[in-house]
Design a protein around this motif. Structure first.
Motif, PDB file in Angstrom:
ATOM      1  N   LEU A  52      -6.446 -55.967  35.319  1.00  0.00           N
ATOM      2  CA  LEU A  52      -6.356 -56.205  33.889  1.00  0.00           C
ATOM      3  C   LEU A  52      -7.731 -56.344  33.263  1.00  0.00           C
ATOM      4  N   ASP A  53      -8.648 -56.967  34.004  1.00  0.00           N
ATOM      5  CA  ASP A  53      -9.988 -57.208  33.495  1.00  0.00           C
ATOM      6  C   ASP A  53     -10.832 -55.942  33.477  1.00  0.00           C
ATOM      7  N   ARG A  54     -10.704 -55.097  34.516  1.00  0.00           N
ATOM      8  CA  ARG A  54     -11.574 -53.938  34.658  1.00  0.00           C
ATOM      9  C   ARG A  54     -11.009 -52.650  34.062  1.00  0.00           C
ATOM     10  N   SER A  55      -9.706 -52.554  33.924  1.00  0.00           N
ATOM     11  CA  SER A  55      -9.115 -51.296  33.471  1.00  0.00           C
ATOM     12  C   SER A  55      -8.953 -51.214  31.959  1.00  0.00           C
ATOM     13  N   GLN A  93     -12.452 -53.000  23.377  1.00  0.00           N
ATOM     14  CA  GLN A  93     -11.385 -53.297  22.422  1.00  0.00           C
ATOM     15  C   GLN A  93     -10.007 -52.967  22.946  1.00  0.00           C
ATOM     16  N   GLN A  94      -9.925 -52.340  24.113  1.00  0.00           N
ATOM     17  CA  GLN A  94      -8.617 -52.029  24.675  1.00  0.00           C
ATOM     18  C   GLN A  94      -7.909 -53.317  25.080  1.00  0.00           C
ATOM     19  N   GLN A  95      -6.650 -53.414  24.704  1.00  0.00           N
ATOM     20  CA  GLN A  95      -5.877 -54.594  25.044  1.00  0.00           C
ATOM     21  C   GLN A  95      -5.045 -54.339  26.297  1.00  0.00           C
ATOM     22  N   PRO A  96      -5.140 -55.208  27.289  1.00  0.00           N
ATOM     23  CA  PRO A  96      -4.324 -55.030  28.493  1.00  0.00           C
ATOM     24  C   PRO A  96      -2.858 -55.250  28.159  1.00  0.00           C
ATOM     25  N   PRO A  97      -1.957 -54.722  28.979  1.00  0.00           N
ATOM     26  CA  PRO A  97      -0.531 -54.909  28.719  1.00  0.00           C
ATOM     27  C   PRO A  97      -0.149 -56.380  28.822  1.00  0.00           C
ATOM     28  N   SER A  98       0.868 -56.762  28.057  1.00  0.00           N
ATOM     29  CA  SER A  98       1.342 -58.143  28.106  1.00  0.00           C
ATOM     30  C   SER A  98       2.196 -58.353  29.349  1.00  0.00           C
ATOM     31  N   ASP A  99       2.477 -59.611  29.644  1.00  0.00           N
ATOM     32  CA  ASP A  99       3.345 -59.916  30.783  1.00  0.00           C
ATOM     33  C   ASP A  99       4.723 -59.291  30.591  1.00  0.00           C
ATOM     34  N   VAL A 147       8.016 -52.737  35.583  1.00  0.00           N
ATOM     35  CA  VAL A 147       8.441 -52.968  36.959  1.00  0.00           C
ATOM     36  C   VAL A 147       9.961 -52.856  37.070  1.00  0.00           C
ATOM     37  N   ASN A 148      10.676 -53.391  36.099  1.00  0.00           N
ATOM     38  CA  ASN A 148      12.142 -53.311  36.107  1.00  0.00           C
ATOM     39  C   ASN A 148      12.617 -51.872  35.954  1.00  0.00           C
ATOM     40  N   ALA A 149      11.899 -51.108  35.128  1.00  0.00           N
ATOM     41  CA  ALA A 149      12.251 -49.695  34.960  1.00  0.00           C
ATOM     42  C   ALA A 149      12.040 -48.944  36.272  1.00  0.00           C
ATOM     43  N   TYR A 150      10.968 -49.271  36.973  1.00  0.00           N
ATOM     44  CA  TYR A 150      10.687 -48.642  38.272  1.00  0.00           C
ATOM     45  C   TYR A 150      11.799 -48.992  39.271  1.00  0.00           C
ATOM     46  N   ALA A 151      12.222 -50.252  39.268  1.00  0.00           N
ATOM     47  CA  ALA A 151      13.230 -50.702  40.237  1.00  0.00           C
ATOM     48  C   ALA A 151      14.639 -50.267  39.864  1.00  0.00           C
ATOM     49  N   GLY A 152      14.856 -49.959  38.585  1.00  0.00           N
ATOM     50  CA  GLY A 152      16.188 -49.573  38.143  1.00  0.00           C
ATOM     51  C   GLY A 152      17.102 -50.760  37.902  1.00  0.00           C
ATOM     52  N   SER A 153      16.555 -51.947  37.938  1.00  0.00           N
ATOM     53  CA  SER A 153      17.312 -53.164  37.650  1.00  0.00           C
ATOM     54  C   SER A 153      16.315 -54.272  37.345  1.00  0.00           C
ATOM     55  N   ASP A 177       5.722 -52.880  44.679  1.00  0.00           N
ATOM     56  CA  ASP A 177       5.692 -51.421  44.515  1.00  0.00           C
ATOM     57  C   ASP A 177       5.695 -51.047  43.041  1.00  0.00           C
ATOM     58  N   GLY A 178       6.473 -51.789  42.241  1.00  0.00           N
ATOM     59  CA  GLY A 178       6.509 -51.521  40.806  1.00  0.00           C
ATOM     60  C   GLY A 178       5.185 -51.800  40.139  1.00  0.00           C
ATOM     61  N   LEU A 179       4.516 -52.864  40.565  1.00  0.00           N
ATOM     62  CA  LEU A 179       3.193 -53.176  40.026  1.00  0.00           C
ATOM     63  C   LEU A 179       2.198 -52.074  40.384  1.00  0.00           C
ATOM     64  N   ALA A 180       2.257 -51.612  41.621  1.00  0.00           N
ATOM     65  CA  ALA A 180       1.349 -50.546  42.056  1.00  0.00           C
ATOM     66  C   ALA A 180       1.584 -49.273  41.246  1.00  0.00           C
ATOM     67  N   ALA A 181       2.861 -48.934  41.010  1.00  0.00           N
ATOM     68  CA  ALA A 181       3.181 -47.733  40.230  1.00  0.00           C
ATOM     69  C   ALA A 181       2.683 -47.878  38.796  1.00  0.00           C
ATOM     70  N   PHE A 182       2.871 -49.049  38.212  1.00  0.00           N
ATOM     71  CA  PHE A 182       2.457 -49.275  36.824  1.00  0.00           C
ATOM     72  C   PHE A 182       0.946 -49.185  36.667  1.00  0.00           C
ATOM     73  N   PHE A 183       0.199 -49.787  37.609  1.00  0.00           N
ATOM     74  CA  PHE A 183      -1.257 -49.798  37.520  1.00  0.00           C
ATOM     75  C   PHE A 183      -1.900 -48.577  38.173  1.00  0.00           C
ATOM     76  N   ALA A 184      -1.063 -47.699  38.757  1.00  0.00           N
ATOM     77  CA  ALA A 184      -1.543 -46.461  39.376  1.00  0.00           C
ATOM     78  C   ALA A 184      -2.543 -46.737  40.498  1.00  0.00           C
ATOM     79  N   VAL A 185      -2.187 -47.666  41.384  1.00  0.00           N
ATOM     80  CA  VAL A 185      -3.009 -47.944  42.564  1.00  0.00           C
ATOM     81  C   VAL A 185      -2.138 -47.804  43.807  1.00  0.00           C
ATOM     82  N   SER A 186      -2.770 -47.770  44.959  1.00  0.00           N
ATOM     83  CA  SER A 186      -2.026 -47.679  46.211  1.00  0.00           C
ATOM     84  C   SER A 186      -1.124 -48.896  46.376  1.00  0.00           C
TER      85      SER A 186
END
Length: 300
Positions: free
Chosen positions: A174-177, A181-187, A194-200, A225-234
């Motif tokens: 969140l700090d580096r990406s 002026q870019q605002q990081p995503p909210s919680d 993550v819920n969209a990735y998991a389907g529930s 896994d959902g966090l990794a997909a959202f942030f585009a990291v391994s």
């Protein structure tokens, strides 16, 4: 470290919604009635040491009401615990707060016997306190407004090195990406993704906040896994694998460099089993070369 953000309008709205009078709030946090009035009109801002008490009285989480991006240094930990610097003398059993003051300024490290005492008072682990101490030292070793240098790279590393806890890993991204002026995503946005990735529904906004702030230090595999997909990291980044964490950390350094126009000073170098892999190092160097060709002045 960045200070917590005090939004006077939000504080006023939360106080009114909770039907708490200014006089009652002032009494609860130990200030004059006029002081609270000054906070809400913008004439003054509360001491950072007062923010935890304000959050408690208003029945809100500290990180929710007064958010801060970035990882905490020693001063941040003390303020988040609601202690003024002079009060730490009693905690560590000294005549003055000199040892804590010196450590917060990054002039010298705390003696080992002070670490468990302060960690307990601040409500953090000894490891978290030591990492915060390294951030204070790192901050003191650079000129105001300058980015800290990392050997020959010229790019700021995350204070204390690659992240180790789940909270630090999320905060680092969140700090580096999202610089400038870019605002990081909210919680809430992270939870939705993550819920969209998991389907529930596998995590709530409050659940993400708990992971981000360290209130909770573990999550279900589908959440990771959902966090990794959202942030585009391994996906391995969120696992207890120091080597992978370091590779993502190095990638974020490169991203930060490219956005600051100083990527020409970065070169990926082999660093043994805990550093960049050959493939990642090759990718970093290829990208640096490409950017240098596009903008030769970037390497100056």
């Amino acid at each position: 470290m960045p200070a917590r953000r005090f939004d006077r309008s939000r504080v006023r709205a939360v106080r009114r919604a909770a039907e708490i009078a200014q006089t009652d709030l002032a009494a609860a946090v130990g200030v004059a009635n006029s002081t609270v009035g000054g906070w809400e009109t913008g004439l003054a801002s509360p001491d950072p040491e007062k923010l935890p008490a304000l959050a408690r009285v208003l029945k809100r989480e500290l990180n929710d009401l007064f958010p801060r991006t970035g990882l905490p240094d020693l001063t941040d930990l003390r303020c988040d615990a609601g202690y003024y610097q002079y009060e730490t003398a009693k905690i560590i059993g000294t005549k003055s707060a000199g040892p804590v003051a010196g450590a917060e300024r990054g002039e010298r490290r705390l003696k080992d016997r002070y670490i468990p005492l302060l960690a307990a008072a601040y409500g953090v682990s000894e490891a978290e306190l030591r990492r915060a101490q390294e951030r204070s030292i790192d901050k003191a070793q650079r000129e105001p407004g300058d980015e800290p240098e990392h050997e020959e790279a010229g790019i700021a590393p995350a204070a204390g090195g690659p992240p180790s806890t789940l909270s630090e890993k999320i905060t680092l991204i969140l700090d580096r990406s999202y610089p400038g002026q870019q605002q990081p995503p909210s919680d809430a946005e992270i939870a939705d993704a993550v819920n969209a990735y998991a389907g529930s529904e596998v995590i709530s906004e409050e659940g993400v906040r708990a992971l981000r702030t360290g209130a909770q230090d573990a999550a279900a595999p589908v959440v990771l896994d959902g966090l990794a997909a959202f942030f585009a990291v391994s996906p391995m980044y969120f696992q207890p694998d120091d080597a992978v964490a370091r590779q993502v950390y190095e990638g974020l350094r490169l991203l930060s460099a490219s956005r600051k126009g100083s990527v020409g000073r970065v070169r990926g170098r082999g660093a043994g089993p805990q550093g960049l892999s050959a493939n990642v190092m090759s990718l970093v160097n290829d990208l640096v070369t490409e950017l240098e060709q596009r903008d030769p002045e970037a390497s100056g």
